[in-house]
Write an enzyme that holds these catalytic residues in place. Structure first.
Site, PDB file in Angstrom:
ATOM      1  N   MET B   1       0.991  -0.901   0.126  1.00 49.62           N
ATOM      2  CA  MET B   1      -0.089   0.123  -0.108  1.00 49.62           C
ATOM      3  C   MET B   1       0.988   1.202  -0.066  1.00 49.62           C
ATOM      4  O   MET B   1       1.941   1.369   0.764  1.00 49.62           O
ATOM      5  CB  MET B   1      -0.863  -0.113   1.262  1.00 49.62           C
ATOM      6  CG  MET B   1      -2.082   0.876   1.112  1.00 49.62           C
ATOM      7  SD  MET B   1      -3.133   0.938   2.725  1.00 49.62           S
ATOM      8  CE  MET B   1      -4.475   1.592   2.007  1.00 49.62           C
ATOM      9  N   CYS B   2       0.502   2.254  -0.978  1.00 50.40           N
ATOM     10  CA  CYS B   2       1.390   3.334  -0.937  1.00 50.40           C
ATOM     11  C   CYS B   2       0.934   4.264   0.476  1.00 50.40           C
ATOM     12  O   CYS B   2       0.135   3.891   0.936  1.00 50.40           O
ATOM     13  CB  CYS B   2       0.912   4.311  -1.967  1.00 50.40           C
ATOM     14  SG  CYS B   2       0.748   3.354  -3.539  1.00 50.40           S
ATOM     15  N   GLN B   3       1.886   5.343   0.717  1.00 49.29           N
ATOM     16  CA  GLN B   3       1.546   6.095   1.724  1.00 49.29           C
ATOM     17  C   GLN B   3       1.339   7.570   1.443  1.00 49.29           C
ATOM     18  O   GLN B   3       2.145   7.958   0.491  1.00 49.29           O
ATOM     19  CB  GLN B   3       2.842   6.064   2.736  1.00 49.29           C
ATOM     20  CG  GLN B   3       3.283   4.660   3.430  1.00 49.29           C
ATOM     21  CD  GLN B   3       2.581   4.415   4.557  1.00 49.29           C
ATOM     22  OE1 GLN B   3       2.206   5.090   5.269  1.00 49.29           O
ATOM     23  NE2 GLN B   3       2.502   2.844   4.837  1.00 49.29           N
TER      24      GLN B   3
END
Lengths: 252, 252
Positions: B1-3
Site C-alpha cells: 500500500m502506498c503512503q
C-alpha cells in the site's frame, strides 16, 4: 538579462558541467532559477526564488547526475513580475498527454492576448502569458498530436507574433524535441564524435567529454552566451527558430 | 500500500519531521516518491523513481526547511503503471490560473472515463486518470473560479463516483485548501496551542513543537497511518471527504 540553458541529446546525458557554468553567472541574476529535466515522458522540475549561487537546490543539481534527453534551465533577473516562486522559469503545462516546458529571456511590451482556453497564467510575468498563448494556439492549430515537423511549422508562424512585442529568446520542449527561438542573443553548439576537452568560459574548470561518451552520442547545447571558451558556438540570427532532435539540428 | 502525507497550515511550516517519519516506511515502498510544496500560488514539485530511503532528493527534503502552507507527499508501491517518473505521484495540473496537486493511494478497477477536455494523462496509472477526470469535471461544473465551499460541494459529488471503482484514498490541493478523501485508510491530526512533544511512531525521534510555534499557529497533518505515537489521530470514515483550510477543518 536572464540566462537560458537548453540541452538536447540522443542519449540521456547530465548537465552538471554546463549548469555549473550557468550558475557562475548567477551573481547578477539573483531573482531565482529553475531547471526541468525530461526523462522519457516524465519530468523533474526544480524552481527556487533564491539565487543559483546559494540555493541548496542548485547545489543538488550540480552534484546529482540526473540523466536526461531534454533539459531547460533559466536564471532570472526580474523585468516584469515580482520575485516569487510562481514567476520562476521554466514554466510547465500538459498538452495532448505530454508535459511542455518553457523558458524565456527578454521583455514583451503590451502583450495581453486573449487567453480564452485551457491555459491561464498562475503568476504575473509576460513570459508565462506568452507560454499560455503558445499552448493555446498550438492546441487550436492541431486537433490530434502533430508531428515534430507540423509543430515546428506552427511555431514558426507563432513566434514572430511574440517577437513583435519585444525581445523573445526562448526555449520550449515536450521531451521529444527542443525548439529555440533567438531574438537578440542565443547560441548553440553541437557536440559529437570526436569529443574533446571543453573549458568553461567563466570558471577554471574543464572536462574531457571523450572519457564520458561513446562514438554514437550527440548533444546539442543552447545558451544565452557561449558557456565554453574553446568550442564552436553558433549565434542565432534575429528571429531564427531552430529545432533540435536527438542532439542534432532537425530540418523542418 | 502506498503512503500519503498531507499538511495544511495557517502559517508556512516545514514538514521535515513528518516526512522523516514517512520516509522510514519507504522500505517496502521502493517504487518512487514525490512531494509538492505550495508557497502562495507558487509550487515546488519533487519526484523521484528511486525509494525515499536512498534518493538524494528525499535527503534534501529532510534537511532543507522548505516552509509551505500546503504540502502533499506520496511514497509509491506500484499497483497499476510501470515504475517510471511519469507515474510518480503527486501529479500536477493548472486550472483557472492555479496549480492543482493530487496524490492517490488505492486501486481503481475498470476506470476508463471519457477524457474529452483539456486534461490528458501523461503516464499510465489509474491515479493520473482519476486526477484528469476530476479536473475535467471541476472545469465543467464551474465557469469561473469557485469558492472553497462550492469546490467542496462539487468534489463531494465526484469522489463517490471514483470510490465505486475501488480504493480511493486521496489528497488534493490548489494551495488554498487541502481536500482529503478516505476510502479504506486515512488519518488526520490537528495541532494547535498548547503544542507539545511529538514522538515518531517508527523512529526514535521526537520534537517539541512548543519551541517552534506561536500561540496562533494551526497545522493539520493527514497521513495513511498515524505518524506519531502520542497524539490524537482521527480515522476517516469510509467515503468521508474532509476539507482543511488554515490548519483547521473547514465546515463546508
Amino acid at each position: 538579462m536572464c540566462q537560458l540553458l537548453g540541452m538536447n541529446a540522443n542519449t540521456p546525458t547530465d548537465v552538471m558541467f554546463s549548469f555549473t557554468g550557468l550558475a557562475t553567472r548567477a551573481d547578477e541574476h539573483k531573482d531565482g532559477f529553475g531547471i526541468a529535466f525530461f526523462e522519457g515522458r516524465g519530468l523533474r522540475h526544480f524552481v527556487d526564488h533564491h539565487s543559483a549561487r546559494v540555493s541548496p537546490l542548485a547545489e543538488l543539481v550540480k552534484r546529482y547526475p540526473i540523466k536526461s534527453d531534454n533539459v531547460i534551465a533559466h536564471i532570472r533577473k526580474a523585468t516584469q513580475g515580482r520575485v516569487a516562486l510562481e514567476n520562476t522559469h521554466p514554466f510547465q503545462r500538459e498538452l495532448w498527454g505530454r508535459y511542455w516546458v518553457f523558458a524565456h529571456n527578454g521583455n514583451l511590451v503590451d502583450f495581453h492576448p486573449q487567453l480564452h482556453a485551457a491555459f491561464k497564467p498562475v503568476g504575473d510575468t509576460d513570459s508565462e502569458r506568452a507560454f499560455c498563448w503558445l499552448m493555446q494556439e498550438l492546441a487550436k492549430a492541431h486537433c490530434a498530436v502533430p508531428t515534430i515537423e507540423e509543430l515546428s511549422r506552427t511555431l514558426a508562424e507563432l513566434t514572430p507574433r511574440l517577437n513583435r512585442h519585444g525581445t523573445f529568446n526562448m526555449l520550449l520542449s515536450n521531451g521529444e524535441a527542443l525548439w529555440a527561438h533567438g531574438s537578440t542573443k542565443l547560441h548553440y553548439l553541437l557536440r559529437r564524435h570526436p569529443f574533446g576537452q571543453a573549458q568553461l568560459a567563466d570558471e577554471d574548470l574543464s572536462i574531457d567529454f571523450a572519457q564520458h561518451t561513446t562514438h554514437q552520442d550527440r548533444v546539442a547545447v543552447i545558451a544565452t552566451e557561449p558557456l565554453t571558451s574553446n568550442e564552436d558556438w553558433v549565434a542565432f540570427q534575429p528571429g531564427e527558430l531552430k529545432v533540435f532532435v536527438g542532439g542534432a539540428l532537425f530540418a523542418a
